[in-house]
Design a protein around this motif. Sequence first.
Motif, mmCIF file in Angstrom:
data_model
loop_
_atom_site.group_PDB
_atom_site.id
_atom_site.type_symbol
_atom_site.label_atom_id
_atom_site.label_comp_id
_atom_site.label_asym_id
_atom_site.label_seq_id
_atom_site.Cartn_x
_atom_site.Cartn_y
_atom_site.Cartn_z
ATOM 1 N N ARG A 1 -8.069 3.974 3.283
ATOM 2 C CA ARG A 1 -8.980 3.517 2.226
ATOM 3 C C ARG A 1 -8.360 2.376 1.429
ATOM 4 O O ARG A 1 -9.022 1.406 1.077
ATOM 5 C CB ARG A 1 -9.358 4.685 1.306
ATOM 6 C CG ARG A 1 -10.341 5.659 1.938
ATOM 7 C CD ARG A 1 -10.911 6.627 0.916
ATOM 8 N NE ARG A 1 -9.884 7.522 0.389
ATOM 9 C CZ ARG A 1 -9.645 8.747 0.863
ATOM 10 N NH1 ARG A 1 -10.363 9.209 1.863
ATOM 11 N NH2 ARG A 1 -8.707 9.489 0.329
ATOM 12 N N ARG A 2 -7.036 2.503 1.134
ATOM 13 C CA ARG A 2 -6.372 1.428 0.374
ATOM 14 C C ARG A 2 -6.260 0.156 1.202
ATOM 15 O O ARG A 2 -6.329 -0.940 0.676
ATOM 16 C CB ARG A 2 -4.957 1.877 -0.025
ATOM 17 C CG ARG A 2 -4.931 2.939 -1.103
ATOM 18 C CD ARG A 2 -3.522 3.487 -1.248
ATOM 19 N NE ARG A 2 -3.458 4.627 -2.145
ATOM 20 C CZ ARG A 2 -3.077 4.541 -3.417
ATOM 21 N NH1 ARG A 2 -2.735 3.390 -3.930
ATOM 22 N NH2 ARG A 2 -3.025 5.625 -4.177
ATOM 23 N N GLN B 1 -12.629 1.293 0.473
ATOM 24 C CA GLN B 1 -12.831 2.633 -0.074
ATOM 25 C C GLN B 1 -13.690 3.548 0.797
ATOM 26 O O GLN B 1 -13.583 4.758 0.722
ATOM 27 C CB GLN B 1 -13.440 2.548 -1.480
ATOM 28 C CG GLN B 1 -12.398 2.374 -2.573
ATOM 29 C CD GLN B 1 -11.306 3.438 -2.507
ATOM 30 O OE1 GLN B 1 -11.581 4.635 -2.408
ATOM 31 N NE2 GLN B 1 -10.052 3.009 -2.553
ATOM 32 N N GLU C 1 2.719 1.816 -3.298
ATOM 33 C CA GLU C 1 1.881 2.441 -4.327
ATOM 34 C C GLU C 1 1.814 3.957 -4.122
ATOM 35 O O GLU C 1 1.621 4.712 -5.067
ATOM 36 C CB GLU C 1 0.451 1.880 -4.258
ATOM 37 C CG GLU C 1 0.305 0.497 -4.843
ATOM 38 C CD GLU C 1 -1.082 -0.097 -4.577
ATOM 39 O OE1 GLU C 1 -1.295 -1.232 -4.994
ATOM 40 O OE2 GLU C 1 -1.917 0.588 -3.942
ATOM 41 N N VAL D 1 0.837 -1.203 0.000
ATOM 42 C CA VAL D 1 0.000 0.000 0.000
ATOM 43 C C VAL D 1 0.874 1.257 0.000
ATOM 44 O O VAL D 1 0.683 2.165 -0.817
ATOM 45 C CB VAL D 1 -0.953 -0.013 1.213
ATOM 46 C CG1 VAL D 1 -1.585 1.351 1.418
ATOM 47 C CG2 VAL D 1 -2.012 -1.093 1.039
ATOM 48 N N ASP E 1 -5.866 8.287 2.840
ATOM 49 C CA ASP E 1 -5.687 7.505 1.615
ATOM 50 C C ASP E 1 -5.206 6.095 1.970
ATOM 51 O O ASP E 1 -5.711 5.095 1.440
ATOM 52 C CB ASP E 1 -4.661 8.212 0.718
ATOM 53 C CG ASP E 1 -4.590 7.576 -0.661
ATOM 54 O OD1 ASP E 1 -5.564 6.911 -1.073
ATOM 55 O OD2 ASP E 1 -3.552 7.731 -1.335
#
Length: 352
Positions: free
Chosen positions: A247-248, A252, A123, A120, A244
């Motif tokens: 959520r990842r 979501q 990314e 995560v 963020d």
Amino acid sequence: MIDQLSEIERTGLEALEAVQNEAELEAWRVAHLGRNSGLMQVFSKFGQLSKEEKPVVGARANEVKKAFENGLAAKAEAMKQAALKRTLSQEQLDVTLPGRRIPLGRLHPDTQTLRELYRVFGEMGFQVFRSREVESDEYNFQLLNFQIGHPARDMQDTYFIEAEGRGDNPIVLRTHTSPGQIHAMRWISSMNPDNPPPVRIVLPGMCYRYEQVTNRHETQFDQLEGLAVGPGITFSDLKGTLADFARRMFGQNTRTRFRASYFPFTEPSAEFDVECFLCGGRGCNVCKGSGWLEIGGCGMVHPVVLRNGGYAPERYSGFAFGLGPQRMTMLRHKIDDIRYFFQNDLRFLEQF
Ligand SMILES: [Zn+2]
């Protein structure tokens, strides 16, 4: 002598016919081709023969030797074939039996969570930075704004490795992954001291504290810290990054919240909660009815820490956060005792 050779040949081949097993075959070989065999005695007397006799006797003796050797090889092969035939007819193979399963290893649940975190954050542009588990007091505390005698040290009961003759800088087992922040910042800033490059890393690893071992506390545990340093980084970057991330990592629709807190190495500081992913925020026994789970701490990197890392706080700012991968693994799988992580009990590990 020729007659003698014929007799040796006849009795030898007759005896070979009667051989039944490998032991007898070996005994036959010693008796008829060995050093004391009749045939070899003929060879040893060869020197006494006349010039005319030598080629005739020699040829015949070699003939007999060849016959014995061929006979031996044929017999050995025949016995091997017979043994194979016997095995095939007597030991039948049941091809319908299920095969033996080869036990497969798997990743420890904690490692699975860590790898998920690397993925995560990878990314999102964070690189993994590892640093040592044995530290000096200077790196573990002082450079992170925990001065000597600072009350916040009491929160991290420390294992001391070596204190004698080191004054205020004993060797300790790191109590958190944060000393890696100093190592990383010093290393990256040293690449260009006048204009240090930005930092965006996560620091995973084992930490050690002298804790009373209970179902919630172990003397060793994992942490994963994040650190971002650069010009113009603000608290909203921190909030956006962690929202963020949540959520990842958790889905979501996961909501996050921040609560004011205190850490010596960040200012301002906050606790970071995510909406309970087990009940979706409605309240359950894991989140104790609150709908929120405490995931970690975070804040803006303290100017003293930035300076100690080689970044001028007038030009640079940054944020840092710390997560507990084991706590996340426990929440995810509803594991109620942290001691399972290090007991190597297959009944526990095989569930993941
Ligand atoms: Zn819940």
